[in-house]
Design an enzyme around this catalytic site. Sequence first.
Site, PDB file in Angstrom:
ATOM      1  N   ASP A  43       0.861  -1.187   0.000  1.00 34.41           N
ATOM      2  CA  ASP A  43       0.000   0.000   0.000  1.00 34.41           C
ATOM      3  C   ASP A  43       0.897   1.237   0.000  1.00 34.41           C
ATOM      4  OD1 ASP A  43      -3.260   0.313   0.787  1.00 34.41           O
ATOM      5  OD2 ASP A  43      -2.045   2.136   1.013  1.00 34.41           O
ATOM      6  N   ASP A  71       4.373   3.381  -3.798  1.00 33.43           N
ATOM      7  CA  ASP A  71       3.404   3.740  -4.842  1.00 33.43           C
ATOM      8  C   ASP A  71       3.497   2.716  -5.973  1.00 33.43           C
ATOM      9  OD1 ASP A  71       2.018   4.843  -6.955  1.00 33.43           O
ATOM     10  OD2 ASP A  71       3.033   6.788  -6.895  1.00 33.43           O
ATOM     11  N   TYR A 161     -11.099   7.204 -15.255  1.00 33.86           N
ATOM     12  CA  TYR A 161     -11.371   5.978 -14.496  1.00 33.86           C
ATOM     13  C   TYR A 161     -12.073   4.949 -15.384  1.00 33.86           C
ATOM     14  CZ  TYR A 161     -12.872   3.163 -10.417  1.00 33.86           C
ATOM     15  OH  TYR A 161     -13.086   2.152  -9.501  1.00 33.86           O
ATOM     16  N   LYS A 165     -10.477   1.337 -16.268  1.00 30.89           N
ATOM     17  CA  LYS A 165     -11.143   0.105 -15.825  1.00 30.89           C
ATOM     18  C   LYS A 165     -11.641  -0.743 -17.005  1.00 30.89           C
ATOM     19  CE  LYS A 165     -10.666   0.543 -11.311  1.00 30.89           C
ATOM     20  NZ  LYS A 165      -9.867  -0.420 -10.522  1.00 30.89           N
TER      21      LYS A 165
HETATM   22  N1  LIG Z   1     -15.354   1.424  -3.322  1.00 34.52           N
HETATM   23  C1  LIG Z   1     -16.051   1.300  -4.439  1.00 34.52           C
HETATM   24  O1  LIG Z   1     -17.221   1.683  -4.505  1.00 34.52           O
HETATM   25  C2  LIG Z   1     -15.413   0.666  -5.661  1.00 34.52           C
HETATM   26  C3  LIG Z   1     -16.232   0.398  -6.763  1.00 34.52           C
HETATM   27  C4  LIG Z   1     -15.681  -0.155  -7.896  1.00 34.52           C
HETATM   28  C5  LIG Z   1     -14.340  -0.471  -7.926  1.00 34.52           C
HETATM   29  N2  LIG Z   1     -13.552  -0.201  -6.857  1.00 34.52           N
HETATM   30  C6  LIG Z   1     -12.127  -0.553  -6.941  1.00 34.52           C
HETATM   31  O2  LIG Z   1     -11.759  -1.320  -5.833  1.00 34.52           O
HETATM   32  C7  LIG Z   1     -10.364  -1.166  -5.609  1.00 34.52           C
HETATM   33  C8  LIG Z   1     -10.122  -0.945  -4.132  1.00 34.52           C
HETATM   34  O3  LIG Z   1     -10.695   0.284  -3.744  1.00 34.52           O
HETATM   35  P1  LIG Z   1     -11.389   0.530  -2.337  1.00 34.52           P
HETATM   36  O4  LIG Z   1     -12.764   0.947  -2.619  1.00 34.52           O
HETATM   37  O5  LIG Z   1     -11.138  -0.603  -1.441  1.00 34.52           O
HETATM   38  O6  LIG Z   1     -10.608   1.867  -1.908  1.00 34.52           O
HETATM   39  P2  LIG Z   1      -9.778   2.278  -0.627  1.00 34.52           P
HETATM   40  O7  LIG Z   1      -9.341   3.673  -0.914  1.00 34.52           O
HETATM   41  O8  LIG Z   1     -10.518   2.015   0.620  1.00 34.52           O
HETATM   42  O9  LIG Z   1      -8.513   1.314  -0.687  1.00 34.52           O
HETATM   43  C9  LIG Z   1      -7.555   1.415  -1.709  1.00 34.52           C
HETATM   44  C10 LIG Z   1      -6.169   1.289  -1.124  1.00 34.52           C
HETATM   45  O10 LIG Z   1      -5.242   1.441  -2.215  1.00 34.52           O
HETATM   46  C11 LIG Z   1      -4.189   2.249  -1.760  1.00 34.52           C
HETATM   47  N3  LIG Z   1      -3.555   2.937  -2.878  1.00 34.52           N
HETATM   48  C12 LIG Z   1      -4.026   4.027  -3.557  1.00 34.52           C
HETATM   49  N4  LIG Z   1      -3.131   4.419  -4.449  1.00 34.52           N
HETATM   50  C13 LIG Z   1      -2.080   3.590  -4.354  1.00 34.52           C
HETATM   51  C14 LIG Z   1      -0.829   3.517  -5.010  1.00 34.52           C
HETATM   52  N5  LIG Z   1      -0.473   4.425  -5.920  1.00 34.52           N
HETATM   53  N6  LIG Z   1       0.018   2.527  -4.680  1.00 34.52           N
HETATM   54  C15 LIG Z   1      -0.316   1.637  -3.717  1.00 34.52           C
HETATM   55  N7  LIG Z   1      -1.478   1.666  -3.057  1.00 34.52           N
HETATM   56  C16 LIG Z   1      -2.343   2.624  -3.368  1.00 34.52           C
HETATM   57  C17 LIG Z   1      -4.821   3.242  -0.811  1.00 34.52           C
HETATM   58  O11 LIG Z   1      -3.864   3.812   0.087  1.00 34.52           O
HETATM   59  C18 LIG Z   1      -5.850   2.385  -0.101  1.00 34.52           C
HETATM   60  O12 LIG Z   1      -5.351   1.853   1.104  1.00 34.52           O
HETATM   61  C19 LIG Z   1      -9.906  -0.038  -6.527  1.00 34.52           C
HETATM   62  O13 LIG Z   1      -9.245  -0.582  -7.655  1.00 34.52           O
HETATM   63  C20 LIG Z   1     -11.197   0.630  -6.925  1.00 34.52           C
HETATM   64  O14 LIG Z   1     -11.096   1.269  -8.179  1.00 34.52           O
HETATM   65  C21 LIG Z   1     -14.058   0.355  -5.714  1.00 34.52           C
END
Ligand SMILES: NC(=O)c1ccc[n+]([C@@H]2O[C@H](COP(=O)([O-])OP(=O)(O)OC[C@H]3O[C@@H](n4cnc5c(N)ncnc54)[C@H](O)[C@@H]3O)[C@@H](O)[C@H]2O)c1
Length: 257
Positions: A43, A71, A161, A165
């Site tokens: 992370d 990152d 986005y 995706k």
């Molecule tokens: N939450 C939603 O509604 C939703 C819907 C569709 C898809 N997604 C996808 O699910 C995945 C997880 O998202 P989430 O909702 O759990 O979000 P979240 O923000 O709770 O968790 C994502 C994690 O990724 C980490 N992160 C961000 N940029 C980073 C980088 N450059 N390098 C390493 N780590 C990084 C963040 O610090 C965070 O801890 C993502 O790919 C997101 O696009 C989420």
Amino acid sequence: MEQASGAGRFAGRTVIVTGAGSGIGRSTALRLIAEGAGVVAADVIPDRLDELADQAAHELGDSALRTVAGDIAQRETVGRIVDAAEGRIDGLANVAGVMDGFLPPAEVDDGTWDRVMGINLTGPMRLTRAVLPAMLEAGGGAIVNVASEASLRASASGAAYTTSKHAIVGYTKSVAFYYGPQGVRANAVAPGPVATNIEGAMRSEFAAQRAGAVMQATMPPPAPPERLAAAVLWLLSDDSLNVNGVVLPSDGGWSAV
Ligand SMILES: NC(=O)c1ccc[n+]([C@@H]2O[C@H](COP(=O)([O-])OP(=O)(O)OC[C@H]3O[C@@H](n4cnc5c(N)ncnc54)[C@H](O)[C@@H]3O)[C@@H](O)[C@H]2O)c1
């Protein structure tokens, strides 16, 4: 006989999870540990990884969690993640991702575009490319990319986005096509709304009107991240051995609307 599901599905296996500090990635890492995996958790926010390690130790008695802060869009982070796996890599869950402020095509700035592509697409591509040699040498492996409802439609986010995706789905299928015969499977999970820390604010008035109206009319309520982890684990596990190159919506039925 192929192994049945249940506790211990991942016993003896090493799985890399990005975005493991929060939301879907965190739930995925914890459930993998609970089902016996050795997890490499990555992370960009180090404090979140420390919290995850504490949770794994206190709730699951796991002190073997390996964490990598960095990152995912930077090449050197990818190298450190693979090194932390120490050779054996059975699974990779590319979960880390960021939103784009719902900026539509006429409004998206270069910074947002590059950041979103770097984290949501190029990072997962590089990490996949880096783990493939170990998986091919071992005769198999499972890769799961977290896509999105925005992989299926244009009204769930902005231009960057949605593009990232959709692209990760094409990349997933490419891996599935080229390496399926050698035992490496690649699949995607497309979440609908999930209750996490992702930054989902709209930075465009036009998007708020155009996409906001569509989403309000069709979007189901947010799911807890554990429901998404369940789908990710299924695709990582031998329970889905006959599944390769699919996009599995886990969205409360949104994609059927
Ligand atoms: N939450 C939603 O509604 C939703 C819907 C569709 C898809 N997604 C996808 O699910 C995945 C997880 O998202 P989430 O909702 O759990 O979000 P979240 O923000 O709770 O968790 C994502 C994690 O990724 C980490 N992160 C961000 N940029 C980073 C980088 N450059 N390098 C390493 N780590 C990084 C963040 O610090 C965070 O801890 C993502 O790919 C997101 O696009 C989420």
